[in-house]
Design a protein around this motif. Sequence first.
Motif, mmCIF file in Angstrom:
data_model
loop_
_atom_site.group_PDB
_atom_site.id
_atom_site.type_symbol
_atom_site.label_atom_id
_atom_site.label_comp_id
_atom_site.label_asym_id
_atom_site.label_seq_id
_atom_site.Cartn_x
_atom_site.Cartn_y
_atom_site.Cartn_z
ATOM 1 N N SER A 1 1.841 -7.363 8.320
ATOM 2 C CA SER A 1 2.528 -7.813 7.095
ATOM 3 C C SER A 1 3.232 -9.213 7.408
ATOM 4 O O SER A 1 3.906 -9.840 6.248
ATOM 5 N N GLN A 2 3.378 -9.507 8.871
ATOM 6 C CA GLN A 2 4.249 -10.729 8.907
ATOM 7 C C GLN A 2 3.244 -12.033 8.728
ATOM 8 O O GLN A 2 3.768 -13.003 8.733
ATOM 9 N N LYS A 3 2.254 -11.790 8.259
ATOM 10 C CA LYS A 3 1.119 -13.120 8.224
ATOM 11 C C LYS A 3 1.207 -13.615 6.997
ATOM 12 O O LYS A 3 1.029 -14.955 6.904
ATOM 13 N N LYS A 4 2.230 -13.084 5.906
ATOM 14 C CA LYS A 4 2.098 -13.900 4.840
ATOM 15 C C LYS A 4 3.730 -13.624 4.459
ATOM 16 O O LYS A 4 4.024 -12.425 4.313
ATOM 17 N N LEU A 5 4.393 -14.656 4.442
ATOM 18 C CA LEU A 5 5.868 -14.416 4.091
ATOM 19 C C LEU A 5 6.312 -14.016 2.784
ATOM 20 O O LEU A 5 5.889 -14.766 1.719
ATOM 21 N N HIS A 6 6.740 -12.802 2.560
ATOM 22 C CA HIS A 6 6.845 -12.167 1.355
ATOM 23 C C HIS A 6 7.726 -10.704 1.590
ATOM 24 O O HIS A 6 7.468 -10.114 2.550
ATOM 25 N N TYR A 7 8.868 -10.739 0.648
ATOM 26 C CA TYR A 7 9.575 -9.630 0.816
ATOM 27 C C TYR A 7 9.013 -8.434 0.051
ATOM 28 O O TYR A 7 8.613 -8.600 -1.117
ATOM 29 N N PRO A 8 9.157 -7.269 0.695
ATOM 30 C CA PRO A 8 8.395 -6.294 0.218
ATOM 31 C C PRO A 8 8.865 -5.594 -1.012
ATOM 32 O O PRO A 8 10.235 -5.668 -1.080
ATOM 33 N N ASN A 9 8.079 -5.200 -2.014
ATOM 34 C CA ASN A 9 8.779 -4.583 -3.184
ATOM 35 C C ASN A 9 7.915 -3.545 -3.687
ATOM 36 O O ASN A 9 6.810 -3.057 -2.965
ATOM 37 N N GLU A 10 8.078 -2.763 -4.701
ATOM 38 C CA GLU A 10 7.475 -1.602 -5.201
ATOM 39 C C GLU A 10 6.042 -1.914 -5.514
ATOM 40 O O GLU A 10 5.322 -0.792 -5.806
ATOM 41 N N ASN A 11 5.590 -2.998 -5.649
ATOM 42 C CA ASN A 11 4.068 -3.203 -5.986
ATOM 43 C C ASN A 11 3.347 -3.468 -4.853
ATOM 44 O O ASN A 11 2.174 -3.550 -4.708
ATOM 45 N N ASP A 12 3.940 -3.443 -3.692
ATOM 46 C CA ASP A 12 3.207 -3.638 -2.535
ATOM 47 C C ASP A 12 2.602 -2.306 -1.792
ATOM 48 O O ASP A 12 3.003 -1.145 -2.243
ATOM 49 N N ASP A 13 1.506 -2.418 -0.974
ATOM 50 C CA ASP A 13 0.893 -1.268 -0.318
ATOM 51 C C ASP A 13 1.278 -0.856 0.928
ATOM 52 O O ASP A 13 1.456 -1.629 1.847
ATOM 53 N N PHE A 14 2.098 0.178 1.051
ATOM 54 C CA PHE A 14 2.601 0.670 2.127
ATOM 55 C C PHE A 14 1.830 1.680 3.083
ATOM 56 O O PHE A 14 2.187 2.630 3.868
ATOM 57 N N SER A 15 0.600 2.113 2.393
ATOM 58 C CA SER A 15 -0.314 3.180 2.942
ATOM 59 C C SER A 15 -0.602 3.108 4.559
ATOM 60 O O SER A 15 -0.833 4.172 5.016
ATOM 61 N N ASN A 16 -0.356 1.925 5.024
ATOM 62 C CA ASN A 16 -0.659 2.058 6.502
ATOM 63 C C ASN A 16 0.684 1.736 7.396
ATOM 64 O O ASN A 16 0.516 1.333 8.346
ATOM 65 N N LYS A 17 1.720 2.580 6.754
ATOM 66 C CA LYS A 17 2.977 2.476 7.554
ATOM 67 C C LYS A 17 2.785 3.151 9.075
ATOM 68 O O LYS A 17 2.105 4.382 9.076
ATOM 69 N N GLN A 18 3.403 2.683 9.932
ATOM 70 C CA GLN A 18 3.284 3.197 11.312
ATOM 71 C C GLN A 18 4.668 3.063 11.792
ATOM 72 O O GLN A 18 5.773 2.557 11.325
#
Length: 282
Positions: free
Chosen positions: A172-189
């Motif tokens: 997720s660091q590859k593109k500067l963007h603050y996470p929000n409810e529209n983002d995909d968090f399915s790969n959370k580790q």
Amino acid sequence: MQKFSRDSFNITEAINELMHESGVIVIENAYNLNDIKEAKDIVNHFADIQEQKETHFNAEAVSSDKIKLQQRIWNLFGKGKVFSKLITNDIIFSLMSKVLGSEFFCGSYCASRLLPGSIGQELHIDYPYWDFYNSETFPMGLNSSFAQNCQATIPLDICSEQSGATAYIPGSQKKLHYPNENDDFSNKQQMIANPGDLVFFNGNCWHGASSNKSNHQRAALLIEFLPKYIKPVEDLVTYLSEDFKNNSNPKVRQLLGLNYEYPKNMDTSKKTNNIGLGYKAK
């Protein structure tokens, strides 16, 4: 998340992982466990006796009246000599000098103690500042093409899935963007690590403490590193004694920004010129 031992640590591979792959690395057994125990004892002492201190990204904990289970201990430079020893580790200086420049600063140095039952943080980023969700207050064109922040974690307790190891979204660091409810968090580790390990992660990487579902505390030292031109988020100097500042080793002075003369009062400066290639050549 790429793992290294102290002997197998490779700066080129580490930088690639931080910038272009998962965004997280772990150096196993980087520290003497006696130093880790000393730091943990001090952290626990202050957490037990102090009033609740400022913490961040914990709206759910506040609304559920569990914020008291998430404790921060700030100003670690002033809490014991062991904290200066831990933060001046050779691996830290070798890696951060490459990533952030040879005169990098420390932007924040605190401890986080999560007690059993504590609720995790919302996912967030630490660069360019914690409040990047207020995007209109930041310059246009900010991007992740070069590093302007790197975070380090030194576990004082086992950081496991159960105890609330920091969650993150790989890449997720590859593109500067603050996470929000529209983002995909399915790969959370999670940043699984043990006392004595040293964890680094890119400040652009979406991350946040997880809930502590274990029966023991989870404490860790949290460090923000910055290039010398970014204003630190924590005032690390004001509460330190003059004796501490005058007698600190060169690495600690660098981390505190004491070796860098800016900002300074130009109206009272006695120098007429000390900047420029022409000046350096003389």
